[in-house]
Scaffold this active site. Structure first.
Site, PDB file in Angstrom:
ATOM      1  N   ASP A  81      43.581  46.136  45.241  1.00 22.55           N
ATOM      2  CA  ASP A  81      44.778  46.056  46.072  1.00 22.55           C
ATOM      3  C   ASP A  81      45.791  47.073  45.551  1.00 22.55           C
ATOM      4  O   ASP A  81      45.658  47.589  44.443  1.00 22.55           O
ATOM      5  CB  ASP A  81      45.341  44.636  45.996  1.00 22.55           C
ATOM      6  CG  ASP A  81      46.610  44.476  46.809  1.00 22.55           C
ATOM      7  OD1 ASP A  81      46.693  45.045  47.898  1.00 22.55           O
ATOM      8  OD2 ASP A  81      47.519  43.789  46.327  1.00 22.55           O
ATOM      9  N   ASP A 117      46.677  40.718  43.367  1.00 22.56           N
ATOM     10  CA  ASP A 117      47.732  39.847  42.845  1.00 22.56           C
ATOM     11  C   ASP A 117      48.264  38.856  43.852  1.00 22.56           C
ATOM     12  O   ASP A 117      49.057  37.992  43.495  1.00 22.56           O
ATOM     13  CB  ASP A 117      48.907  40.708  42.351  1.00 22.56           C
ATOM     14  CG  ASP A 117      49.700  41.300  43.502  1.00 22.56           C
ATOM     15  OD1 ASP A 117      49.074  41.826  44.453  1.00 22.56           O
ATOM     16  OD2 ASP A 117      50.944  41.247  43.469  1.00 22.56           O
TER      17      ASP A 117
END
Length: 1370
Positions: free
Chosen positions: A580, A1071
């Site tokens: 990500d 996250d």
């Protein structure tokens, strides 16, 4: 959390319902081209400023309005966006160096489709139909549903009679929809009678509030625990062995002894499971016995949590934990606001704001008898959504997520709250979300099972040989069975047994029983101790990984976490990393940088910001001009924001002129259109000693919000003089350059992944009403007002300038956001308000109906400007990515950000370079994507990745970074030597040696590195089965892959694309909650403890504080763990096999009788006590290389890719070595004592100690790191074996009584042990020497380099030379 979220979602509004007054058609809508057409559109969502943590839904929408029970979604399609751009992009110039189709072709394609093609929905990825889960809106992190409060809109009588008549007609129709909605949802709704728990629970029998997280009770513990343990096939195998040994014809070992290994393992595991469950029982008991205040009569009394029932009214005080899910009725704040911390629920530490409805916030619950009815949805796991309505005081009130507080939250910054219980006990959202993430099994363990199958084949062959040999022996000596040893049919002994016949079952049954007896004797060929050893080794490895201080993040105070103990060794074989961007590569700490207002760009100057920070740090205001104005503001945000002096000067002019008005509404939108809550600190008077003045220090406001983007924007607005001071459910207060303005909030449409925007309707003090909107550029530009002839040039110029500024911001890596607004007339306001009230109280499809309601006002907007927010890279990210690439690991970035932003971040973190050839795939249909992929493959000579099993070795090398070099001369043939260093290079090749299908690929990419950039819209079509191979061929040929605007389940689809087509190990790191599906799909999931909560951490296998720690996790700990566990498995196979084969040779020499020379206890203790401890210690502590070497030379990680520590070749070499060692072990003592009168038990004692010494010395030959505990474990194991033998030989009842004492007196005994050890290990030693001299591996070269460094540690010149030579090797 993500299992119910669809990758693609489609909906057709087939049953149209004509409205009397349809909304006017807007420019950019395909409705103006074809009313009956349907355009398949896809949406990749982003949070307000292109949040890459976003979920997208893909829908088909018809412009026919409402079906009988469903409101069609207001969808801004990709086609509308492209069409809207074409209307003004003709006058704008943008750099277009893309490998993609022209938008004009797509426009013509859509025009033709409108008349010919029916509406089509895009099927879900992998062909699976997945039901839509409302938890998809989780990713927008929307905080509130602020409905109408005290400023309830009341229509006036100024409308004409015709308009009134039309509104009444529409209102009547909407009421009919509302009634149908109530009737349709009546069966599925949950009814809670407020303050009447008896009536509520007697009728519906809701669960109590007692929770239970334990697995067992006293009665169910034993059967349930055994049932769970015997899920392991190996345990069933040993249970069958122990059962067979209980039968008289098969009793090889003592019946008690044969049960010992299995019972030991079961007992230890049961003790561990029992202790863990006892802790759960204790925690449950403590939780259930806590107390809360419950309204009984006219007072609140204490009551245990477990006795709380649905429908009761509770009172919770500050810092207390919420005992159940309850609708907020009142709080200590007069406006009904309460602050809760949801860390126990989702891990987020920032405060969330919850609201009591104004209708209930003023009720005195202790003096009044309160009644009411709540209709809500059935219990579900979605903690970010709540749909209900409440009948209270004769009113029907909508309830949403902002009106409920969940079990496990803590009340903060609020004295007390009062609420009614709607979900209790196991039905609370916290308990429904307590499911454990799916378990994973390591790749090496899968290979281990393959080798275990081969060992089973060996076991079957040996048992068959023994059984067949015994049958032949019996048939040959049938006439002498009464006199020959081993098979006498009569007892020859004194006493009653003399002359008694044995049970002889005939030749066939004797052969069968001999086979089963052999299985019992050779049972440890399948090592049961290996499972325990692996668990202990993984536990020890995790302990040292957690304790690694170099992976501790001081900024977040987070240590490395091992949440899964099953896949430690997989960290050493990772080939693909799926990452990500926001919060993973970047800090996710937003900072306002740029603003485009009315076509003007601001934010290029930072002088004023530096001056302001200097004045602030000195504790005194600045002097003169704008700096003095800023520094003397009454309020200031907690976060320092850099401001542009030119923009500050503009904002302090009189509110005259279009640019000034646009700037005013721009910052007003930033301050009002959000869900941020201001928390003020106290203010005090300070003295400026330098100037002898008194001044009032500004009040610091800490903004609490669920989105870092919103917090940054509100802080920026405050820095420019538009300070959000107060927020309630019905109004907000904004300080504008010292003048407070109260704005009544009439309604708020939160951000969602379909609309990709947020809007708020506010009434100003002058009674005017505006809608303020912010969102992604793709969703705002196509709902702007049409350009009139009078202002066409100016409006088009502003739009072009704003678009150019957005492109500029994206190229700088900034996250962008567009703002717009418009005035609402009384007619529009009444129409919207009526629809908003009905949609917000709906129990079914509330989100869809609110989206349709939002479309009534989110149209014909006036463009205000755009913002650019910086999300800086984390420390060490570029270095970590470069090291991973050198290690042969491919890093793919999957983000929800704009394409330009993702490319800019890719350049910043050195993932992309300017020398790379970018292949950009932005398709809008399946056919177009297919053509784009085919063209890209043809242009760069990329061949299909077929025949993977054939030439798999070449494919593995091609997929690594070894083929991706800039200089073709770097390719050398295998066996070549570097002229400068003389070091031998093994893993290289010439392109001429490659198979044809791969030679073209290497030749085409030799001089240019490829980077694939693809958007989520294209992935909608490509992730279909027909195009997945095309994408796979192209992606694996590229050095870098960037996927932009992707949805969470599209991330999982990309991971599955690699995982399902290769044997390569994948790792996903993120996250946020939108990364959960990707993390769970990958072989290894890593969560980042970041700003977006702990959803990713809770779903991950490992967790860390910073992305840069991934470098050490993989290159150091991953390499160590793989090397250790790989050797552990091979050594366990060898250790048990050499013991079994020694027994096999003995049985062949004893007429296939399955008798044993070893005592039963020695056979059992061999793998449990004698040899287990050294294996575990070495598996935890051994290191082939230091961490400095592994970090300095990342390509050493390639040993895991090549499976150097564990592969089929090593297994067969180990088995051949085992065969030789077992022969030496058996025949050397047999030859030495051939003419002696030594008995069988003495030989057994010798073989026992000899095999223990042999396997331990074998282990010592392979240990790379000798420390004190290694010496103790290894040599102590031999000592413990001797002690056990002495104890066993000292028991008079055992047949081996006193044998060790006789043997140890003669030198032949000791010479035999020495000779066995030397002869057995000599071939292995010679092969190791030859291999290290002539065919050294990379690891061996690096180890020799370390040894040379240690020897020449004091000579700096020699050390530098050695380092340069070693660096040249790589």
């Amino acid at each position: 959390m993500t299992s119910g979220q669809p990758l693609l979602f489609s909906q057709n509004a087939s049953d149209s319902l004509s409205l009397d007054a349809p909304p006017p058609l807007k420019r950019g809508s395909f409705s103006c081209l074809c009313r009956t057409g349907s355009v398949s559109s896809s949406h990749v969502s982003s949070t307000f400023s292109d949040l890459d943590d976003a979920q997208s839904h893909f829908v088909d929408a018809k412009n026919e309005s409402l079906s009988r029970r469903k409101l069609s979604w207001d969808v801004a399609s990709i086609g509308e966006r492209d069409l809207g751009r074409n209307l003004y992009e003709s006058e704008c110039t943008f750099p277009t160096t893309r490998f993609q189709s022209a938008e004009s072709q797509f426009f013509q394609h859509v025009l033709s489709e409108c008349h010919s093609q029916p509406a089509q929905s895009v099927s879900a990825f992998s062909g699976h139909h997945m039901e839509h889960d409302k938890s998809s809106d989780l990713l927008s992190r929307s905080a509130l549903e602020i409905s109408s409060g005290p400023s309830m809109y009341i229509p006036t009588d100024t409308a004409s009679s015709s308009r009134r008549e039309k509104l009444n007609h529409q209102r009547t129709r909407r009421k009919s929809w509302a009634n149908e909605d109530i009737l349709s949802s009546e069966e599925n709704a949950r009814f809670i009678h407020i303050n009447d728990p008896r009536r509520t629970n007697d009728k519906y029998e809701f669960t109590g509030n007692e929770i239970r997280t334990s697995k067992y009770t006293v009665i169910t513990f034993l059967p349930k625990n055994l049932f769970i343990q015997f899920h392991r096939v190996a345990y069933i195998y040993f249970l069958v062995i122990a059962a067979l040994n209980q039968l008289p014809p098969l009793a090889v070992f003592g019946r008690t002894v044969s049960l010992f290994p299995l019972l030991f393992v079961l007992f230890v595991t049961a003790i561990k499971d029992g202790y863990e469950d006892w802790r759960r029982h204790r925690s449950d008991r403590k939780e259930n016995n806590r107390e809360a205040k419950v309204l009984q009569g006219a007072r609140f009394y204490s009551k245990e949590w477990k006795k709380i029932r649905v429908g009761e009214i509770l009172k919770i005080h500050a810092d207390e934990t919420i005992p159940c899910d309850m609708v907020l009725l009142r709080s200590s704040d007069p406006s009904g606001i309460a602050y809760v911390q949801t860390m126990n629920l989702d891990g987020e530490s920032n405060l969330k704001t919850r609201y009591a409805r104004q209708e209930t916030a003023s009720t005195d619950y202790e003096s009044e008898h309160v009644t009411g009815l709540i209709r809500c949805e059935q219990p579900n796991r979605n903690i970010y959504e709540f749909t209900a309505n409440m009948e209270f005081g004769g009113q029907r009130i909508p309830l949403g997520q902002s009106n409920i507080v969940l079990r496990g939250c803590q009340l903060k910054n609020t004295d007390w709250i009062i609420g009614v219980v709607v979900y209790a006990g196991q039905e609370t959202k916290a308990m429904l979300n307590s499911a454990i993430s799916p378990s994973k099994r390591s790749k090496l363990e899968g290979y281990m099972n393959r080798e275990t199958l081969w060992l089973s084949v060996f076991l079957f062959v040996m048992c068959a040989v023994v059984a067949f040999g015994m049958g032949l022996w019996l048939e040959r000596h049938m006439d002498r069975l009464d006199t020959l040893p081993f098979y006498r049919r009569k007892y020859f002994t004194k006493g009653q047994e003399n002359g008694k016949r044995y049970n002889y079952y005939g030749l066939p049954l004797e052969i069968f029983f001999s086979f089963l007896s052999s299985v019992i004797v050779f049972q440890i060929m399948i090592p049961i101790s290996l499972y325990i050893s692996m668990e202990l080794v993984r536990l020890g490895q995790s302990y040292f990984m957690i304790g690694d201080t170099r992976m501790y993040d001081c900024s977040s105070d987070s240590r490395f976490q091992c949440r899964s103990l099953n896949i430690n060794e997989d960290l050493g074989q990772i080939r693909y990393v799926f990452c990500d961007k926001t919060g993973t590569l970047t800090e996710n700490k937003m900072e306002f940088r740029k603003a485009s207002i009315h076509g003007q760009n601001y934010g290029n100057s930072s002088y004023l910001a530096d001056q302001q920070m200097q004045d602030t740090s000195e504790g005194r205001p600045g002097k003169g001009g704008i700096a003095d104005t800023i520094s003397r503001q009454r309020w200031k945000p907690k976060t320092v924001v850099k401001v542009d002096p030119e923009l500050v000067a503009l904002l302090h002019k009189e509110l005259v002129g279009e640019e000034r008005i646009a700037a005013h509404e721009f910052f007003l939108t930033l301050a009002a259109c959000n869900t941020v809550i201001p928390i003020k600190t106290g203010k005090r008077l300070s003295t400026d000693l330098s100037f002898g003045e008194f001044y009032e220090e500004p009040v610091v406001i800490d903004y609490q919000g669920e989105s870092p983007d919103e917090q940054a924007l509100v802080c920026a607005a405050s820095a420019y003089g538009y300070t959000l001071m107060e927020r309630t459910s019905g109004h907000i207060v904004i300080d504008i350059h010292g003048e407070e303005q109260r704005l009544d909030v009439l309604g708020l449409h939160e951000f969602d992944s379909v609309r990709k925007r947020m809007s708020v309707v506010v009434r100003f003090p002058d009674d005017s009403v505006k809608v303020l909107v912010k969102g992604a550029d793709s969703s705002i530009f196509n709902i702007l007002a049409e350009v009139t002839d009078q202002r066409e040039d100016q409006s088009t110029g502003i739009r072009c300038a704003t678009q150019n500024h957005l492109n500029e911001y994206s190229l700088q890596g900034l996250r962008t956001l567009v703002l717009a607004s418009r005035d609402l007339s009384e007619m529009e306001l009444e129409e919207w308000f009526q629809s908003y009230q009905e949609a917000s109280t709906s129990l079914t499809e509330r989100s869809a109906k609110l989206r349709q309601t939002a479309s009534l006002i989110e149209c014909n907007l006036n463009l205000l400007g755009a913002t650019g927010i910086e999300d800086r890279l984390q420390d060490g990210v570029p270095e970590a990515i470069e090291s991973l690439r050198q290690a042969g690991i491919k890093v793919w970035v999957l983000t929800g950000d704009k394409q330009e932003t993702a490319i800019s971040i890719g350049l910043s973190c050195k993932l992309l370079t300017h020398h790379m050839q970018q292949i950009i795939i932005n398709g809008s249909s399946e056919e177009e994507c297919k053509n784009l992929l085919a063209d890209a493959k043809a242009n760069y000579g990329i061949k299909p990745q077929g025949c993977r099993s054939k030439n798999s070795k070449w494919k593995k090398n091609i997929d690594s970074d070894q083929t991706e070099v800039e200089n073709p001369n770097d390719y050398v043939t295998p066996g070549s030597t570097f002229p400068k260093t003389g070091l031998h290079l093994r893993y290289s090749f010439d392109t001429e040696d490659l198979p044809e299908q791969y030679g073209a690929k290497v030749a085409s990419t030799m001089n240019q590195q490829l980077a694939l950039i693809i958007d989520g819209n294209s992935l909608v079509y490509i992730l279909e089965k027909d195009l997945q191979p095309e994408l796979f061929d192209l992606a694996v040929s590229c050095r870098v892959v960037l996927c932009c605007r992707v949805a969470p389940l599209q991330k999982a689809g990309v991971v599955d694309l690699i995982k399902s087509r290769t044997n390569d190990m994948t790792l996903a790191i993120g996250d946020g909650a939108n990364d959960v599906s990707m993390i769970q799909m990958a072989d290894v999931g890593v969560g980042i403890c970041g700003q977006e909560g702990r959803q990713a951490v809770m779903a991950s296998d490992f967790a860390m504080g910073q992305f840069r720690f991934l470098k050490r996790l993989l290159l150091v700990h991953g390499h160590w763990n793989y090397q250790r566990v790989g050797y552990l498995v091979l050594y366990n196979f060898y250790r048990n096999a050499v013991f079994v084969m020694m027994l096999f040779w003995y049985i062949l020499c004893t007429a296939f009788s399955t008798t044993s020379a070893l005592t039963d206890w020695s056979s059992v203790f061999y793998s449990v006590i004698y040899t287990s401890v050294p294996t575990i210690v070495v598996g935890i502590l051994d290191k082939d290389l230091s961490h400095r070497t592994l970090l300095r030379y990342p390509k050493l990680y390639g040993a895991g890719h090549r499976q150097e520590s564990y592969n089929m070749r090593l297994f067969w070499l180990t088995m051949i070595d085992t065969l030789w060692q077992s022969l030496v072990l058996f025949y050397v003592p047999l030859f030495a004592y051939r003419n002696s009168t030594i008995d069988i038990w003495s030989m057994g004692s010798l073989w026992t100690i000899a095999v223990v010494v042999l396997v331990n010395v074998h282990l010592a030959m392979d240990i790379q790191r000798w420390i004190l505990i290694t010496h103790i474990a290894l040599w102590g194991s031999i000592v413990i074996t001797y002690i056990c033998l002495v104890v066993l030989d000292s028991i008079p009842d055992f047949p081996n009584y006193w044998t060790i004492y006789h043997l140890a007196l003669f030198p032949t005994y000791w010479l035999n042990i020495l000779l066995i050890t030397v002869l057995a290990l000599l071939p292995r030693f010679l092969l190791k020497v030859l291999q290290q001299m002539f065919w050294p591996s990379d690891i061996q070269i690096a180890r020799e380099n370390e040894i040379l460094k240690r020897r020449h540690l004091g000579v700096k010149s020699d050390e530098a030379t050695s380092s340069r030579q070693w660096g040249a090797q790589w």
